[in-house]
Design a protein around this motif. Structure first.
Motif, PDB file in Angstrom:
ATOM      1  N   ILE A 685       0.950  -1.127   0.009  1.00 30.41           N
ATOM      2  CA  ILE A 685      -0.014  -0.144  -0.015  1.00 30.41           C
ATOM      3  C   ILE A 685       0.816   1.468   0.029  1.00 30.41           C
ATOM      4  N   MET A 686       1.968   1.212   0.841  1.00 32.21           N
ATOM      5  CA  MET A 686       2.809   2.335   1.006  1.00 32.21           C
ATOM      6  C   MET A 686       3.405   2.490  -0.573  1.00 32.21           C
ATOM      7  N   SER A 687       3.815   1.432  -1.353  1.00 32.09           N
ATOM      8  CA  SER A 687       4.211   1.762  -2.841  1.00 32.09           C
ATOM      9  C   SER A 687       3.154   2.591  -3.633  1.00 32.09           C
ATOM     10  N   ARG A 688       2.061   1.989  -3.558  1.00 30.92           N
ATOM     11  CA  ARG A 688       1.025   2.533  -4.249  1.00 30.92           C
ATOM     12  C   ARG A 688       0.728   3.929  -3.921  1.00 30.92           C
ATOM     13  N   ALA A 689       0.617   4.371  -2.590  1.00 34.21           N
ATOM     14  CA  ALA A 689       0.382   5.570  -2.257  1.00 34.21           C
ATOM     15  C   ALA A 689       1.524   6.674  -2.573  1.00 34.21           C
ATOM     16  N   MET A 690       2.512   6.304  -2.799  1.00 38.18           N
ATOM     17  CA  MET A 690       3.846   6.919  -3.015  1.00 38.18           C
ATOM     18  C   MET A 690       3.603   7.162  -4.477  1.00 38.18           C
ATOM     19  N   SER A 691       3.344   6.144  -5.467  1.00 31.89           N
ATOM     20  CA  SER A 691       3.477   6.535  -6.639  1.00 31.89           C
ATOM     21  C   SER A 691       2.171   7.328  -7.160  1.00 31.89           C
ATOM     22  N   LEU A 692       1.010   7.456  -6.402  1.00 34.33           N
ATOM     23  CA  LEU A 692      -0.063   8.327  -6.810  1.00 34.33           C
ATOM     24  C   LEU A 692       0.336   9.800  -6.050  1.00 34.33           C
ATOM     25  N   ALA A 693       0.944   9.796  -5.139  1.00 29.93           N
ATOM     26  CA  ALA A 693       1.181  11.215  -4.643  1.00 29.93           C
ATOM     27  C   ALA A 693       2.186  11.838  -5.568  1.00 29.93           C
ATOM     28  N   ARG A 694       3.325  11.290  -6.048  1.00 30.22           N
ATOM     29  CA  ARG A 694       4.122  11.778  -7.063  1.00 30.22           C
ATOM     30  C   ARG A 694       3.600  12.120  -8.479  1.00 30.22           C
ATOM     31  N   ALA A 695       2.358  11.223  -8.829  1.00 33.61           N
ATOM     32  CA  ALA A 695       1.769  11.426 -10.142  1.00 33.61           C
ATOM     33  C   ALA A 695       0.925  12.587 -10.198  1.00 33.61           C
ATOM     34  N   PHE A 696       0.112  12.846  -8.704  1.00 33.70           N
ATOM     35  CA  PHE A 696      -0.806  14.055  -8.752  1.00 33.70           C
ATOM     36  C   PHE A 696       0.118  15.452  -8.713  1.00 33.70           C
ATOM     37  N   LEU A 697       1.126  15.093  -7.823  1.00 33.75           N
ATOM     38  CA  LEU A 697       1.941  16.553  -7.641  1.00 33.75           C
ATOM     39  C   LEU A 697       2.744  17.037  -9.021  1.00 33.75           C
ATOM     40  N   LEU A 698       2.789  15.810  -9.744  1.00 33.59           N
ATOM     41  CA  LEU A 698       3.507  16.454 -10.981  1.00 33.59           C
ATOM     42  C   LEU A 698       2.418  16.822 -11.870  1.00 33.59           C
ATOM     43  N   ALA A 699       1.593  16.508 -11.801  1.00 34.88           N
ATOM     44  CA  ALA A 699       0.376  17.265 -12.613  1.00 34.88           C
ATOM     45  C   ALA A 699      -0.152  18.382 -12.116  1.00 34.88           C
ATOM     46  N   GLY A 700       0.270  19.004 -11.075  1.00 38.14           N
ATOM     47  CA  GLY A 700      -0.118  20.472 -10.683  1.00 38.14           C
ATOM     48  C   GLY A 700      -1.264  20.557  -9.657  1.00 38.14           C
ATOM     49  N   LEU A 701      -1.312  19.408  -9.051  1.00 34.53           N
ATOM     50  CA  LEU A 701      -2.412  19.580  -8.113  1.00 34.53           C
ATOM     51  C   LEU A 701      -1.854  20.124  -6.706  1.00 34.53           C
ATOM     52  N   SER A 702      -2.712  20.632  -6.042  1.00 33.78           N
ATOM     53  CA  SER A 702      -2.332  21.201  -4.753  1.00 33.78           C
ATOM     54  C   SER A 702      -2.327  20.152  -3.732  1.00 33.78           C
ATOM     55  N   PRO A 703      -1.601  20.501  -2.411  1.00 37.48           N
ATOM     56  CA  PRO A 703      -1.668  19.325  -1.242  1.00 37.48           C
ATOM     57  C   PRO A 703      -3.069  18.841  -1.294  1.00 37.48           C
ATOM     58  N   ALA A 704      -4.051  19.479  -1.093  1.00 38.00           N
ATOM     59  CA  ALA A 704      -5.498  18.992  -0.545  1.00 38.00           C
ATOM     60  C   ALA A 704      -5.884  18.517  -1.557  1.00 38.00           C
ATOM     61  N   GLN A 705      -5.907  18.746  -2.867  1.00 34.55           N
ATOM     62  CA  GLN A 705      -6.322  17.934  -4.107  1.00 34.55           C
ATOM     63  C   GLN A 705      -5.640  16.621  -4.244  1.00 34.55           C
ATOM     64  N   THR A 706      -4.315  16.679  -3.969  1.00 41.04           N
ATOM     65  CA  THR A 706      -3.442  15.490  -4.276  1.00 41.04           C
ATOM     66  C   THR A 706      -3.898  14.418  -3.083  1.00 41.04           C
ATOM     67  N   LEU A 707      -4.330  14.912  -1.834  1.00 43.83           N
ATOM     68  CA  LEU A 707      -4.805  13.873  -0.958  1.00 43.83           C
ATOM     69  C   LEU A 707      -6.141  13.475  -1.237  1.00 43.83           C
ATOM     70  N   GLU A 708      -7.204  14.382  -1.859  1.00 47.56           N
ATOM     71  CA  GLU A 708      -8.528  13.917  -2.111  1.00 47.56           C
ATOM     72  C   GLU A 708      -8.435  12.851  -3.058  1.00 47.56           C
ATOM     73  N   ARG A 709      -7.525  13.076  -4.280  1.00 51.19           N
ATOM     74  CA  ARG A 709      -7.481  12.041  -5.331  1.00 51.19           C
ATOM     75  C   ARG A 709      -6.814  10.782  -4.928  1.00 51.19           C
ATOM     76  N   ILE A 710      -5.885  10.768  -3.814  1.00 53.27           N
ATOM     77  CA  ILE A 710      -5.369   9.558  -3.472  1.00 53.27           C
ATOM     78  C   ILE A 710      -6.352   8.759  -2.513  1.00 53.27           C
ATOM     79  N   ASN A 711      -7.109   9.670  -1.599  1.00 54.32           N
ATOM     80  CA  ASN A 711      -8.207   8.964  -0.940  1.00 54.32           C
ATOM     81  C   ASN A 711      -9.211   8.205  -1.861  1.00 54.32           C
ATOM     82  N   ASP A 712      -9.616   8.729  -3.034  1.00 55.69           N
ATOM     83  CA  ASP A 712     -10.626   8.043  -3.861  1.00 55.69           C
ATOM     84  C   ASP A 712     -10.042   6.951  -4.529  1.00 55.69           C
TER      85      ASP A 712
END
Length: 880
Positions: A685-712
């Motif tokens: 789960i850690m590896s998947r969460a790390m990959s999602l966080a890097r992908a969303f941040l590289l896409a230009g999302l804010s910290p709050a938006q990044t957490l919302e996308r990872i949670n979904d």
């Protein structure tokens, strides 16, 4: 590729090694595992991904050749450990090329090298081109408890236990390992093995039959043991008694020798000291002569004036010296005034360097030279400077004592009829030579005697003499017999006594007949010899009579247990006919056999499973470590460093830090998280969460938006009730740190460097109270911000840091110990920032980790610890 031996025989030649690779299980050709193939040959690269396919291939081959399940597990365990060591020690340069050959052997004589192999075995031959590594010389580990044995030792220990006939060699730049794995076999195989064992015993030689009788007859062994014990006791008692007699005899002999040497030493030292005092008195009289300085330049005139002095006449008349020696300007003259006249002779050797100067006390020195027409011999020289205070004037006077005269005098004073004195100087050289030895004939010291006659004990004896020790030793054990290298006037053993003289640097020794000294060995009485022979013989006969009648019923038990002694755990024990001691022994042994067999099989299965789990955990740990960042952004306006300490093989913490746009480094993205739970599920789960966080941040999302996308994304999947806490932050060039938290501890803002040591400490940001990730979809998270001033740092961490527990304290009643806590963590962060130059992130992280470990005081961590420090550069104005 993997091929049978039959296929290899028809091949035109072996292909290059790098073109062969073992295929994984399920992709092998159809003819690779033929039902008639008793030999399996494989050639492959030793890589972690290849080993599992090879083991599956071997397991299928063993099943087709009729290997039992337990035998297949044992074979898999052996190959898994050996191939794992090849992967570990093979090296990257050689790619770990491996040749594996397996052969089922069940009849002796089927192969030329199988004559001594037991019934039913699999021969394993391994050859690899890796680095030299001998698994047979690995230090064995006890197998009492698999879970407590060190990693890397238990596998090789089980390999040595499971296999026989192990052989290893390093030839041709490759490792060669050959070993046999015995098979459990069936009842038919066991019966054939018993028949072959009986046939083998029929063909034994006489020596082998005697050894078999010794091995199989307990009564014989007990008789021999009791007889040997009786011999030791009887002979030991007689030896002690005889030793006491010998000790008393040797003590008396040593006392006699030391008494004689003491007398000679006192007389010799008194004599030479008297001569030295006379020379010193003569030098003092010479200094009082009129015109002393002119006389020192004319030796003849100096001697004429000294002849008028009473000290010189007394020295020449009363003491048998060689004469008066005078040295002037590097020349030495000997004035022999014996017989009334004066004969002058210039000596070939200048003795000035033997005269003490610069206020040092005069000492007797040894000479080895010719005097007049006499043969070469040794002498003692004593010289005194005439003007000790002068730095240039080297005029001196002295005298020489002829050593052969002293030798004759000492021989008469020894008190022994058969005795020869020896004088030794401080260099260990003979001054008074042994009988019949001249200055130029033969060895000149005990060391020379030791080298010539190969007697190292003489060298040790010389060291004792020069060390000033005293004692007495027989020379028979030194030279290996009663003969000595000196022509002595007596026959038989010789003893050597040694004693230091009172004169410094001179030592006295005495060769004396051992029989006259009382040091000759005495013969044992005849009664002692008869007792030593008849006593053990009588005890041995009585022991044989008693033990043979008592142990005869156990012979049948020994015959029944021969199969078990050969390692056959399936061989049954005969049933007991009576419920006596032997009957209970049979029943107990049968129970032990069944238990040992079951335990050993369980041990093999457990070891195989643990070995497989260990390999998987090592692979997972390496993969997870490779996912964590090793390099962190080091920009002109900010620096970052992070570390993760795992409490198990794999962890559930995550940290990541990167610059989203390397071409325009205006922002730094930071991610710190913790997965509920530990082990491999949390790591996935850690590896998947790390990959999602890097992908969303590289896409230009804010910290709050990044957490919302990872949670979904996590909530849509079945995570087995596991959730994730995460903190995402973005630092811009102006020092603004925007962050959002999903149930994760808030960041800690470090102290301002301008405030100094007494300024405000680090402060903990308010807890946002947001829900963790993966529990419920469509959550919204708030955005928070901090402002970092130049030189200020911010700390992101997981709960393993503030929840680190110290040792338990009896007074507090808390069995888990005191927590480190966020307050103590903030204080430690403040100290680390102030004590680290420029608040360097790596130094701050190291100091924080050191404080946490100091708090735990050696207690094992209960959770993973992750620390990330982001520091804004000093003097940054946001325009860089």
């Amino acid at each position: 590729m993997a091929k049978h031996e039959e296929t290899d025989k028809n091949a035109a030649g072996r292909q290059p090694a790098n073109r062969h690779a073992a295929q994984p299980h399920g992709s092998a050709p159809a003819d690779m595992l033929g039902t008639s193939g008793r030999v399996l040959s494989l050639h492959f690269n030793a890589m972690s991904g290849t080993v599992e396919g090879i083991l599956a291939l071997v397991q299928e081959w063993g099943a087709q050749n009729g290997l039992a399940r337990d035998d297949g597990l044992s074979l898999r365990l052996v190959l898994d450990e050996l191939l794992g060591n090849i992967c570990m020690h093979g090296g990257v340069e050689a790619h770990g090329l491996v040749d594996l050959r397996l052969e089922v052997m069940d009849r002796p004589g089927e192969k030329a090298d199988a004559a001594c192999a037991p019934q039913g075995l699999v021969r394993i031959v391994l050859q690899d081109t890796g680095k030299p590594f001998d698994p047979l010389h690995h230090e064995p580990e006890p197998i009492t408890n698999i879970s407590s044995t060190p990693v890397g030792g238990r596998g090789l220990t089980l390999v040595r236990l499971l296999t026989i006939n192990q052989a290893y060699r390093w030839t041709g730049a490759s490792n060669h390992l050959c070993l046999d794995l015995p098979l459990a076999g069936t009842a038919e195989t066991a019966e054939r093995g018993a028949d072959a064992h009986r046939d083998e015993r029929r063909g034994l030689s006489s020596a082998q039959r005697l050894y078999a009788l010794w091995s199989s007859n307990l009564a014989l062994r007990l008789t021999v043991v009791f007889t040997l014990c009786a011999m030791v006791l009887i002979w030991g008692a007689m030896a002690l008694y005889y030793q006491q007699i010998e000790k008393a005899r040797v003590t008396n002999a040593t006392a006699r020798a030391m008494q004689a040497l003491h007398t000679q030493s006192v007389i010799s030292s008194t004599f030479v000291d008297r001569v030295g005092e006379a020379v010193q008195a003569l030098a003092r009289q010479a200094r009082l002569l009129p015109g002393f300085q002119e006389l020192t330049a004319n030796p003849d005139a100096l001697v004429r004036e000294l002849k008028k002095v009473s000290q010189l006449r007394s020295l020449i008349a009363e003491i048998p010296v060689q004469g008066l020696v005078v040295g002037v300007n590097g020349k030495t003259w000997l004035y022999d005034m014996r017989g009334g006249g004066t004969r002058r002779e210039m000596l070939a050797e200048d003795l000035t360097n033997r005269v003490a100067t610069h206020g040092a006390p005069p000492q007797w020195e040894s000479l080895f030279m010719r005097f007049g027409d006499e043969n070469p011999h040794a002498a003692m020289f004593y010289g005194v400077p005439l003007n000790p205070a002068a730095a240039v004037d080297k005029a001196w006077i002295g005298t020489i004592i002829n050593m052969p005269w002293i030798a004759g005098t000492l021989k008469g004073l020894s008190g022994f009829k058969n005795a020869v004195p020896i004088f030794v100087n401080k260099d260990g050289r003979y001054i008074i030579f042994p009988a019949g030895r001249s200055m130029s004939g033969g060895p000149q010291s005990f060391s020379d005697e030791a080298r010539k006659y190969k007697a190292p004990r003489l060298r040790l004896l010389e060291r004792r003499i020069l060390a000033g020790e005293q004692g007495e030793v027989r020379l028979a054990p030194v030279f290996g017999g009663d003969a000595t290298p000196w022509p002595l006037p007596w026959q038989g053993p010789t003893s050597l006594a040694y004693y230091p003289m009172k004169t410094p640097g001179w030592y006295l020794a005495l060769l004396v007949s051992s029989e006259e000294l009382g040091d000759a060995p005495q013969e044992l009485p005849l009664v002692f010899i008869l007792m030593a022979i008849l006593g053990p013989l009588c005890i041995g006969c009585m022991t044989w009579f008693v033990t043979s009648r008592t142990l005869r019923p156990l012979h049948h038990l020994a015959s029944s247990l021969e199969g078990f002694a050969r390692g056959d755990l399936d061989a049954p024990v005969p049933k007991a006919l009576f419920a006596d001691e032997i009957g209970r022994m049979l029943e107990t042994f049968e129970s032990v056999r069944v238990t040992v067999r079951a335990s050993f099989r369980n041990l093999v299965n457990s070891a195989a499973q643990q070995q497989r789990i260990r390999n998987e955990l090592d692979l997972a740990r390496n993969i997870q470590r490779s996912m964590l960042p090793r390099e962190f952004p080091q920009l002109p306006w900010a620096r970052v460093h992070a570390i993760t300490e795992m409490c198990r093989e794999v962890c559930g913490d995550l940290n990541d830090c990167f610059v989203p746009d390397p071409t325009n480094p205006q922002k730094i993205c930071c991610v710190v998280g913790d997965v509920c739970g530990k082990g491999i599920p949390a790591a996935l789960i850690m590896s998947r969460a790390m990959s999602l966080a890097r992908a969303f941040l590289l896409a230009g999302l804010s910290p709050a938006q990044t957490l919302e996308r990872i949670n979904d994304a996590l909530a849509r999947q079945d995570t087995s009730s596991m959730f994730v806490t995460m903190l995402v932050g973005i630092l811009d060039q102006e020092g603004g740190f925007v962050w959002a938290s999903a149930g994760h501890p808030p960041p800690i803002l470090g102290p301002e460097p301008q405030k100094g040591a007494f300024g405000p400490a680090a402060r903990l940001a308010p807890w946002p109270g947001e829900l963790v990730l993966g529990v419920r979809p469509h959550l919204r998270y708030a955005t928070h911000s901090l402002q970092l001033r130049p030189g200020q740092s911010v700390l992101l961490y997981t709960d393993g840091a503030d929840e680190a527990q110290g040792p338990a304290q009896k007074s507090s009643g808390n069995p888990g110990g005191e927590l480190f806590g966020d307050v103590r963590l903030a204080q430690a962060f403040s100290r680390a920032c102030r004590e680290t130059r420029n608040a360097e992130p790596q130094g701050v992280v190291d100091r924080l980790l050191k404080d946490i470990n100091r708090h735990m005081a050696g207690c094992p961590p209960h959770d993973d610890i992750s620390l990330m420090v982001v520091t804004r550069a000093q003097g940054n104005d946001g325009n860089n």
